[in-house]
Enzyme design. Structure first.
Site, PDB file in Angstrom:
ATOM      1  N   GLU A 253       2.300  -6.653   8.419  1.00 36.52           N
ATOM      2  CA  GLU A 253       1.995  -6.088   8.991  1.00 36.52           C
ATOM      3  C   GLU A 253       0.659  -6.972   9.934  1.00 36.52           C
ATOM      4  OE1 GLU A 253       1.882  -2.835   9.733  1.00 36.52           O
ATOM      5  OE2 GLU A 253       3.584  -2.635   8.214  1.00 36.52           O
TER       6      GLU A 253
ATOM      7  N   SER B 118      -0.358  -9.780   4.821  1.00 37.60           N
ATOM      8  CA  SER B 118       0.826  -8.817   4.549  1.00 37.60           C
ATOM      9  C   SER B 118       1.334  -9.595   6.285  1.00 37.60           C
ATOM     10  CB  SER B 118      -0.090  -7.782   5.021  1.00 37.60           C
ATOM     11  OG  SER B 118       0.753  -6.515   5.502  1.00 37.60           O
TER      12      SER B 118
ATOM     13  N   TYR C  49      -5.204  -1.865   9.576  1.00 35.41           N
ATOM     14  CA  TYR C  49      -5.018  -2.513   8.088  1.00 35.41           C
ATOM     15  C   TYR C  49      -4.457  -3.781   8.840  1.00 35.41           C
ATOM     16  CZ  TYR C  49      -2.491  -4.440   4.148  1.00 35.41           C
ATOM     17  OH  TYR C  49      -1.748  -5.203   2.862  1.00 35.41           O
TER      18      TYR C  49
END
Length: 368
Positions: A140, A138, A161
């Site tokens: 992120e 990801s 996350y």
């Protein structure tokens, strides 16, 4: 030549459902795993389940599409599935995939997103299965690293996350380098579609607009409107996942549109699609803000363009319109404002004009 077998974790999600369709069209046998739930969680793949549930075959191995129960938190169930199906390719898309929720459930987020991939990689290693492994990484993971972000950008995640995904990313690299597994990560930036999960901000905005149009609610409540994200179309991104595993050598790739927009811009585009000013319907609340924010994500997918031929076609405005129309259509059908049967094949513009008409009637009735 035998058909290739692909195993997809998280097959019931947005990406998993699109990937299943794509691989079936490619001639794969597709096997998916889902977690057991008291309520059905197969809405996005129900059409595939129905299509193949009565498929005539001499044994289960010959059925093109199968879904079985397993759990990323249960190593035994994963090993049994892998040993049973002996997949040529494994796509690990299963995860706790919501950044905000990861602050509320950090432990289970790590369990699913880090230890889940580790269990799969260990099962591959121990079984000595010659298969290719794709890890859904990801954007992120980049966190507060300034944009644009490429494969070489430092990763400074700002959420449980992001940290869980970064750990899984490094585990994937470790198993590739230490044990010679064909294990790759696709570092995908935000990708949306009409199949997006309900608690993601993009889907929340398009669904709340649909509810405003029919008079169910009057306002939409959001948090940080200035966060910048690189938004693409999920159905295009799953092709990149497949392309990554078709390369002669295992490597990691950033997949993005190389274009960024704020949440405010997304909100504005959604409401302007039906001729409304978002400012008339917006409430902001700190309730929706996260303990730590990622200010700006903007991918640099130069490597994917060069090696994979990555070239996303669906642009920002087209993606927004697609999502708006999908949720408007669903809400208009649900409320009886359009017929499910006779209007099911109407154009996008038909539903937009119908939405304007319904909204005008709702407002008129309030003013009388």
């Amino acid at each position: 030549m035998d058909q290739k077998v692909a195993l997809i974790t998280g097959i019931g999600g947005q990406d998993g459902s699109y990937l299943a369709e794509f691989l079936l069209e490619k001639g794969y046998k597709v096997r998916g795993i889902i977690r057991r739930s008291s309520l059905p969680n197969t809405d996005r793949i129900e059409h595939l389940i129905k299509k193949y549930q009565n498929f005539k075959a001499s044994n289960e191995d010959d059925i093109p599409f199968l879904v079985k129960y397993a759990d990323l938190m249960d190593g035994n169930s994963l090993r049994e599935i892998i040993e049973k199906f002996k997949p040529d390719e494994i796509y690990n898309l299963g995860a706790q995939s919501h950044v905000g929720i990861s602050f509320q459930t950090p432990e289970s987020t790590i369990q699913f997103n880090t230890l889940g991939p580790l269990r799969i990689l260990e099962a591959i290693r121990q079984s000595k299965l010659k298969c290719k492994y794709y890890q859904a990484s990801s954007s992120e993971m980049f966190g507060i690293s300034p944009p644009p972000q490429s494969e070489d950008t430092p990763m400074l995640p700002q959420s449980p996350y992001g940290i869980s995904k970064l750990a899984a990313y490094h585990l994937t690299r470790l198993y590739r380098n230490a044990y010679g597994l064909f294990a790759c990560s696709g570092i995908l930036f935000n990708h949306e579609s009409p199949r997006r999960g309900h608690n993601f901000v993009t889907k929340k905005i398009t669904q709340e607009l649909a509810r405003i149009i029919v008079g169910e609610i009057e306002k939409i409540s959001l948090g940080n409107l200035d966060a910048k994200r690189d938004w693409g179309f999920s159905k295009e991104y799953i092709r990149a996942m497949w392309e990554i595993l078709q390369q002669p050598e295992p490597e990691d790739y950033v997949i993005s549109t190389d274009e960024t927009h704020t949440v405010r811009e997304f909100l504005q585009e959604v409401f302007s699609t039906v001729g409304l000013n978002y400012e008339d319907f917006l409430e902001t609340s700190d309730i929706h803000k996260r303990p730590a924010e990622v200010p700006a994500l903007l991918g640099d997918s130069s490597k994917a363009k060069k090696v994979l031929g990555w070239d996303p076609k669906v642009k920002f405005k087209e993606l927004v319109k697609m999502m708006v129309v999908s949720d408007i259509k669903k809400k208009l059908e649900e409320t009886g404002n359009v017929s499910i049967t006779s209007d099911s094949e109407k154009s996008e513009d038909y539903y937009i004009e119908k939405a304007k008409e319904v909204f005008a009637k709702v407002q008129a009735s309030k003013n009388n």
